[in-house]
Design an enzyme around this catalytic site. Sequence first.
Site, mmCIF file in Angstrom:
data_model
loop_
_atom_site.group_PDB
_atom_site.id
_atom_site.type_symbol
_atom_site.label_atom_id
_atom_site.label_comp_id
_atom_site.label_asym_id
_atom_site.label_seq_id
_atom_site.Cartn_x
_atom_site.Cartn_y
_atom_site.Cartn_z
ATOM 1 N N GLU A 183 -8.137 -5.103 5.193
ATOM 2 C CA GLU A 183 -8.009 -4.871 3.754
ATOM 3 C C GLU A 183 -6.864 -5.682 3.156
ATOM 4 O O GLU A 183 -6.969 -6.192 2.042
ATOM 5 C CB GLU A 183 -7.766 -3.373 3.504
ATOM 6 C CG GLU A 183 -8.973 -2.526 3.836
ATOM 7 C CD GLU A 183 -8.634 -1.064 4.062
ATOM 8 O OE1 GLU A 183 -8.216 -0.716 5.176
ATOM 9 O OE2 GLU A 183 -8.781 -0.268 3.131
ATOM 10 N N ARG A 200 -9.873 15.809 7.187
ATOM 11 C CA ARG A 200 -10.708 16.239 6.053
ATOM 12 C C ARG A 200 -12.059 16.730 6.554
ATOM 13 O O ARG A 200 -12.643 16.142 7.465
ATOM 14 C CB ARG A 200 -10.943 15.070 5.079
ATOM 15 C CG ARG A 200 -9.709 14.595 4.370
ATOM 16 C CD ARG A 200 -10.084 13.607 3.254
ATOM 17 N NE ARG A 200 -8.898 12.918 2.769
ATOM 18 C CZ ARG A 200 -8.728 11.600 2.817
ATOM 19 N NH1 ARG A 200 -9.669 10.811 3.312
ATOM 20 N NH2 ARG A 200 -7.626 11.056 2.359
ATOM 21 N N ASN A 213 0.877 -1.173 0.000
ATOM 22 C CA ASN A 213 0.000 0.000 0.000
ATOM 23 C C ASN A 213 0.918 1.228 0.000
ATOM 24 O O ASN A 213 1.499 1.583 1.018
ATOM 25 C CB ASN A 213 -0.877 -0.039 1.254
ATOM 26 C CG ASN A 213 -1.809 1.144 1.347
ATOM 27 O OD1 ASN A 213 -1.760 2.062 0.531
ATOM 28 N ND2 ASN A 213 -2.661 1.130 2.354
ATOM 29 N N ARG A 272 -2.610 -2.248 -3.349
ATOM 30 C CA ARG A 272 -3.797 -1.430 -3.151
ATOM 31 C C ARG A 272 -3.669 -0.257 -4.121
ATOM 32 O O ARG A 272 -2.719 0.512 -4.042
ATOM 33 C CB ARG A 272 -3.863 -0.910 -1.725
ATOM 34 C CG ARG A 272 -4.996 0.063 -1.553
ATOM 35 C CD ARG A 272 -4.988 0.703 -0.204
ATOM 36 N NE ARG A 272 -6.081 1.638 -0.112
ATOM 37 C CZ ARG A 272 -5.998 2.814 0.485
ATOM 38 N NH1 ARG A 272 -4.882 3.193 1.046
ATOM 39 N NH2 ARG A 272 -7.035 3.606 0.527
ATOM 40 N N HIS A 312 -12.378 3.331 0.039
ATOM 41 C CA HIS A 312 -12.428 2.345 1.141
ATOM 42 C C HIS A 312 -13.195 1.091 0.708
ATOM 43 O O HIS A 312 -13.712 0.352 1.554
ATOM 44 C CB HIS A 312 -13.152 2.915 2.375
ATOM 45 C CG HIS A 312 -12.362 3.897 3.180
ATOM 46 N ND1 HIS A 312 -12.976 4.895 3.897
ATOM 47 C CD2 HIS A 312 -11.038 4.020 3.397
ATOM 48 C CE1 HIS A 312 -12.048 5.613 4.520
ATOM 49 N NE2 HIS A 312 -10.862 5.097 4.221
#
Length: 428
Positions: free
Chosen positions: A409, A264, A21, A113, A203
Amino acid sequence: MQRRFVFLEAYSKIMNVLVLNSGSSSLKFQLIVTDPDRIHQNADQRLCRGEIERIGGEAIVSAQVGSQPKTVFTAPILDLAAALDFLVRWMVSEQSGIEEVQSPADIHAVGHRVVHGGERFSESAVITDDVLKGIEACIDLAPLHNPNNVRCIQAARRIFGAKLPQVAVFDTAFHHSIPEHAFLYAVPYHLYRRHHIRRYGFHGTSHRYVVYRYSVIANKSREQTHVITLHLGNGCSAAAIRNGYPVDTSMGMTPLEGLVMGTRSGDVDPAVVNVIATKEGLTTREVESLLNTQSGLLGISGLSNDMRVLQQEIKEHDDHRCRVAIEVFCYRVKKYIGAYLASMGGAEGVVFTGGIGENSADIRARICDGLDWLGLKLDNSKNEKAVGREQQISTDDSRLHAFVIPTDEELLIARDTVRCILGEPHPS
Ligand code: ADP
């Protein structure tokens, strides 16, 4: 087809899959041993996990091999390619202590990813030249993310050779089922046609994993699975899952939209971009950066993007801005739950995942507070005890249940890597 047979011949054995990732200055990694039997029995084995941070100077390498204590050390690492090179050398060295991997040839596949798969990639894909071009074509949609993924794929090709199979697992892919009425923005249609401006959602691998685990725990088929999944980490997103697939999700064209996150803002009136730019003398790009990196929990509290720090500050000093940051965070999640229940025609469960969703009973309780009228009653004792493990946290007589399901994940990326190489469909 011919390609598939080559892979089949070479990999009719268990596979050591390196999951990568890649970010702008970091490389997260895991080494997972898996094969179709292990996937079926949920018996995949994690050999190693870790991260190289602050790439570009004296990088910090942290790694945990098996269940041994984590080791942390520093090394000068200039870029992503050098980081991967360093990682592979370290893995095969005696120093790492990973017995199963003595040379690069003991790594049988790499799963990446990849942040944006645009409208093209609705599922994971073996990385051919054509797929790599497709990932490059999505750079316009994710200029901060996809270039790192491309660099990492190219570096892996150089290190392992072009024959080593690599698979791309897209953050956007699971959301391909979202219908037009939910993915279109109400802006002139030609902007969608010309520039592909629409909701994509992110996601996806996390939402997909917890939907799969929910269906196992609740003993439901995919078609019977109607839940709202809440990934609450540093990044946060919600997804409305009907018949096992998303019908809506809160992140949009970029990961900025939707829930309040660590740094964010999530949803804001788009007109504020121009107002902030004018009043603060910033370019619109700088305002976008402010909304991405200086807003959310950090922006409101003025203290931290880390939920634990805010919770501690409230306990010790009853700080108003920390309290209101958490209130805004939880209110936004609650609002999305209500909206999704309406848009998907009801659900049987709400699933909490991500660092906050998995670990904070307090935040879960705040989000669920006042939802009794919907039939969601938290079992306080179960909620308190559910830290980082799968657990139903609603009372048995709830009409709308709540669950904690830790996400994984990397495991799903490793499993997809094996399934893509063997040409098997992804059931979950
Ligand atoms: P990322 O989105 O970067 O993968 P994580 O899923 O690890 O992040 O989530 C990070 C967030 O989870 C941080 O805000 C952290 O404060 C929060 N978190 C982790 N453990 C707890 C806890 N026990 N209580 C509250 N928040 C927690």
